[in-house]
Scaffold this motif. Structure first.
Motif, PDB file in Angstrom:
ATOM      1  N   ALA A   1       0.829  -1.202   0.000  1.00 35.70           N
ATOM      2  CA  ALA A   1       0.000   0.000   0.000  1.00 35.70           C
ATOM      3  C   ALA A   1       0.866   1.256   0.000  1.00 35.70           C
ATOM      4  CB  ALA A   1      -0.930  -0.008   1.210  1.00 35.70           C
ATOM      5  N   ALA A   2       1.981   1.214   0.730  1.00 32.88           N
ATOM      6  CA  ALA A   2       2.885   2.367   0.760  1.00 32.88           C
ATOM      7  C   ALA A   2       3.512   2.603  -0.606  1.00 32.88           C
ATOM      8  CB  ALA A   2       3.967   2.150   1.813  1.00 32.88           C
ATOM      9  N   VAL A   3       3.931   1.534  -1.284  1.00 28.18           N
ATOM     10  CA  VAL A   3       4.527   1.664  -2.612  1.00 28.18           C
ATOM     11  C   VAL A   3       3.499   2.209  -3.596  1.00 28.18           C
ATOM     12  CG1 VAL A   3       5.511   0.367  -4.548  1.00 28.18           C
ATOM     13  CG2 VAL A   3       6.273  -0.110  -2.215  1.00 28.18           C
ATOM     14  N   GLN A   4       2.270   1.718  -3.513  1.00 25.19           N
ATOM     15  CA  GLN A   4       1.220   2.227  -4.392  1.00 25.19           C
ATOM     16  C   GLN A   4       0.999   3.725  -4.169  1.00 25.19           C
ATOM     17  OE1 GLN A   4      -1.666  -0.742  -3.091  1.00 25.19           O
ATOM     18  NE2 GLN A   4      -1.750  -1.603  -5.161  1.00 25.19           N
ATOM     19  N   ALA A   5       1.035   4.128  -2.915  1.00 29.07           N
ATOM     20  CA  ALA A   5       0.861   5.556  -2.614  1.00 29.07           C
ATOM     21  C   ALA A   5       2.036   6.371  -3.124  1.00 29.07           C
ATOM     22  CB  ALA A   5       0.696   5.745  -1.109  1.00 29.07           C
TER      23      ALA A   5
END
Length: 878
Positions: free
Chosen positions: A771-775
């Motif tokens: 989720a952090a990478v997607q953000a």
């Protein structure tokens, strides 16, 4: 897909029908377009039929005019196709003039002529020159170039090209020009030009013959204080090549330009090297010890290409390792002489095992000299580079230092100014040594990682030690059967006190002082006489051949070698073998829900190492580093991602808790005195100190966290700050988010440091990482068009975070596939490298295999897929 699936075969190689002897280019640069006028002095090649057409390659070009011997051609006198320009009738010698128009500002592939940070630059290897003008764009067509560049003077005060500057001048309407001549014939892939608003950092190098060479590094003005290390590295490399191989630089000036948008590390264009800025810019507060070493290595690599790649180039792209494998070996030797040789060797072998061995074991497996390819950009691989370097290293090992130097000199003398093959190189080594190296050439033609099976038997009554060696190479795509290789096997025998035993082998005495044996058959036996006691075998010293060793020694023998082996590489290797065996045992315990327990003998051995005083601290840090999750995965028939991660985490935490006082003492004892300096001894101290911190941080307790926070906030250098930042960002501690925010706040103005920020977050082994990478994909500092950013975020996630990327739901695979599809129209080369991560599903469980295959099929269904991605995906799907 029919056009994309066209396969190019080595057996179909034919010499060019025509040759180009002289090239005069006039490149006029404007804000919305570029105009290129080429004048080519051509001749028919020997053996070419008089009626053979002239076929030139070209892509993404607007043809404005064609003239043959001064006479303009009408459209019915040539044939223009999407990727070629054909002129049916030409003479034996002729002058061809072609004018084209192109749009560098729209070129996101970073291949050919493109814009980077408001500067024009080029990348022509492998087939980028055809995006500049119509040409015989192949490496066996060598010509002398004269290049005239014109542009607006205020925006682009610096105009550079290959060779020597011969003329500059002012033009109307605020424009100016520069004319460059390269006296040495070169293939089109070595062409380079730059136009931009750059500052120059200048120095001088005096060659051993007394010639003065102007050294120039060009960067944006705000980076000029980050070039001192790159310049010092260049001067070291020039002096080293003179001393080690007798090779002197041949032009009046040597230029380097740092480019922010670059698909690779750097490019060795003759006299004008274009570099990814990552491998030029360094300052203690922005670059780590690893960055400093990497800059020195890549600067050296591109400089060494001046002879091994430029003066002698490769005949065709199947021979790519002729220049790359040889030059990687040369830069490895250079770096080993500048830093710790054992540490350098271990780093090189780790890269080979963690990246190249899996490539050998996957759908993209290929020989160092491939038999075929669809897209040449896909063959700039670790097999070509690193395994290719190991082949050169084996020749160096077999022949010895002096004969290898003579062989290289003979090769360069015979082929200077020409295009050569790997066979030509091996033949030169055979000539100077008088050895038959025909079997050795199989290393170039067979894919796969060989396995060496070792069995030793001691006879106390006869005082003999019998060593049985067997080799086998597994089947790879397109090569089900393998022939035995010529393998140099360096070995030693140790007595009970760890001392070297003399090797007496009447049947095949090793070369004096080298303890080197050569394995040529599928199975061979070596019998040593006069062995007074049961020896401990140290096999494949200094990793004398790129293969896997299967040797059934027990833990006690590994512990002994871990402590006493006189060969530094094999001492480290014993520790890695022992740790791997113990960790894989923990994997099995985890899978069967048994209690996890780390062997106390291994813990004690690590404790003894920590108590060692003096010595090579960088080497000690490597001795105490556990095998990576990627390496452990390579040892399993079916990869168990969660079990590997759990086992390694448990082992790290056990070592951390069991040896806590020693880690704390090691951390305190290796604090650097005074301001940061990049020196090998000090870099080793920092490596050991930060390893101690990493072990302490694995416990995630308050004391370790405070230690990391203090280092993060109080250090004067990026090496220590990054170590602390990674420890905090990879932990589950509440302080991690503040550390992430603080790091960004401090370094938001430095693009290269932000690459580290992206990579650390992408490799955090935490449930929320995807989720952090997607953000972060939507972060203002991230740009999908910039390869460094893509590698830092997406590449780090896919290649450096197995527990998150291979998360059982397949969300990581789906996310990567989305980014590949978005990236492919922009930059096919980078997209293809990411796609390869989805092609390694065969060794995972059926569920993950199916999920990866689904994403590969999703990508393959796109009709407009590039050749680069299509080749990777189609081979992965089988």
């Amino acid at each position: 897909m029919d056009s994309q699936a066209k396969t190019i075969l080595l057996k179909d190689y034919r010499p060019p029908a025509y040759l180009i002897e002289e090239v005069a280019l006039a490149v006029d640069l404007f804000e919305e377009r570029a105009r290129v006028c080429s004048r080519l002095v051509c001749r028919r090649n020997i053996g070419t039929a008089p009626d053979a057409p002239l076929v030139l390659q070209g892509e993404d070009l607007v043809l404005k005019s064609v003239a043959l011997d001064g006479v303009p051609l009408t459209p019915d006198q040539y044939r223009l196709e999407e990727e070629s320009l054909t002129i049916p009738t030409v003479g034996e010698r002729f002058l061809l003039a072609v004018e084209t128009e192109l749009y560098p500002q729209k070129n996101t592939s970073l291949d050919g002529l493109y814009r980077s940070s408001s500067n024009f630059c080029t990348q022509c290897e492998a087939e980028g020159f055809r995006k500049i003008t119509y040409f015989l764009d192949r490496p066996d067509v060598l010509a002398r170039y004269e290049v005239t560049i014109s542009a607006e003077q205020e925006r682009y005060p610096v105009l550079l090209a290959n060779g020597n500057l011969v003329e500059t001048g002012v033009l109307p309407e605020g424009r100016h020009y520069a004319r460059w001549q390269d006296p040495f014939p070169k293939p089109s892939y070595l062409f380079a030009m730059v136009a931009g608003n750059l500052v120059k950092i200048a120095d001088t190098f005096v060659t051993r013959s007394g010639r003065s060479v102007a050294l120039e590094i060009y960067v944006q003005a705000h980076n000029q204080d980050k070039c001192a290390h790159a310049m010092a590295s260049l001067k070291k490399a020039m002096a080293w090549d003179e001393e080690t191989f007798g090779l002197e630089y041949d032009l009046d000036q040597y230029m380097i330009v740092a480019v922010d948008d670059f698909n690779m590390g750097a490019m060795e264009n003759k006299g004008l090297n274009l570099f990814n800025s990552k491998y030029v810019l360094a300052r203690p507060d922005t670059a780590t010890d690893a960055d400093y070493e990497g800059i020195e290595a890549v600067i050296g690599h591109e400089y060494f290409h001046n002879w091994t790649g430029n003066r002698v180039t490769c005949r065709d792209w199947f021979q790519l390792s002729l220049k790359e494998g040889l030059t990687v070996f040369r830069d490895q030797q250079f770096t080993a002489d500048q830093v710790s040789a054992p540490v350098k060797r271990i780093h090189d072998v780790r890269l080979l095992r963690n990246v190249q061995f899996p490539e050998d074991n996957g759908p993209m497996a290929h020989p160092v000299r491939p038999d075929s390819y669809m897209e040449i950009n896909n063959f700039y691989t670790v097999t070509i580079y690193e395994k290719g370097a190991e082949i050169i290293r084996m020749l160096h090992t077999l022949l010895g230092v002096e004969l290898f130097r003579q062989g290289l000199a003979l090769y360069l003398t015979h082929h200077d100014g020409r295009a050569a093959t790997t066979d030509d190189f091996v033949q030169a080594m055979a000539e100077v040594s008088g050895r038959d190296l025909a079997q050795f050439k199989r290393w170039y033609t067979q894919a796969g990682t060989p396995r060496l099976t070792v069995q030793g038997e001691y006879d106390p009554e006869a005082r003999t030690y019998t060593l049985r060696l067997a080799q086998a190479t597994p089947a790879t795509p397109g090569q089900p059967e393998k022939e035995p290789l010529h393998i140099p096997v360096a070995l030693g025998l140790l007595d009970g006190q760890g001392k070297e035993m003399p090797l007496t082998c009447p049947e095949r005495q090793p070369e004096a002082g080298r303890n080197l044996f050569e394995l040529r058959e599928t199975q061979e036996t070596i019998r040593f006489s006069g062995v007074p006691e049961q020896p401990r075998l140290s096999i494949l010293r200094n990793f004398s051949a790129p293969l896997k060793v299967e040797y059934g020694c027990d833990e006690e023998e590994l512990l002994f070698l871990f402590r006493y082996d006189r060969d530094p590489f094999n001492r480290w290797e014993a520790g890695q073998c022992l740790a791997s065996r113990l960790l894989l045992g923990l994997v099995e315990d985890f899978r069967k829900s048994r209690p996890l327990q780390l062997d106390e003998r291994f813990v004690a051995a690590c404790g003894r190492l920590l108590a060692e005083e003096g010595g090579d601290k960088g080497f000690l840090a490597l001795l105490l580093t556990l095998p990576s999750e990627e390496y452990l995965a390579e040892q399993m028939a079916v990869v168990d991602v969660e079990a590997i991660h759990a086992a390694r985490t448990f082992a790290r935490q056990t070592l951390a808790r069991s040896l806590r006082p020693q880690w704390e003492q090691g951390y305190a004892a290796n604090r650097s005195a005074g301001p940061y300096r990049y020196e090998p001894e000090l870099a080793g101290q920092r490596a050991l100190r930060n390893l101690c911190l990493a072990y302490l941080m694995s416990t995630e307790d308050d004391a370790a966290t405070q230690l990391a926070l203090a280092q993060f906030r109080g250090t004067d250098n990026m090496t220590d700050q990054m170590a602390a930042f990674a420890g905090l960002a990879h932990s589950g501690r509440p302080e991690r988010q503040q550390a992430i925010a603080d790091f960004y706040q401090q370094w938001q103005g430095d693009s290269l440091v932000l690459d580290k920020w992206f990579a650390v977050q992408a490799t955090a082994p935490l449930p929320e990482t995807l989720a952090a990478v997607q953000a972060l994909m939507d972060h203002p500092a991230f740009q999908l068009k910039n390869p460094n950013k893509v590698r830092a975020l997406l590449g780090s996630f896919a290649a450096g975070n197995p527990v998150c990327f291979h998360e059982v739901s397949g969300r990581g695979y789906a996310f990567l596939a989305e980014q590949i599809l978005a990236l492919d129209p922009l930059n096919p080369q980078v997209a293809a490298r990411l796609a390869a991560r989805l092609g390694r599903g065969a060794r995972y469980d059926a569920g993950r295999q199916g999920l990866m295959r689904t994403q590969l099929e999703r990508i393959a269904a796109i009709p407009s897929l590039s050749r680069d991605v299509y080749e990777v995906v189609s081979k992965s799907l089988g």
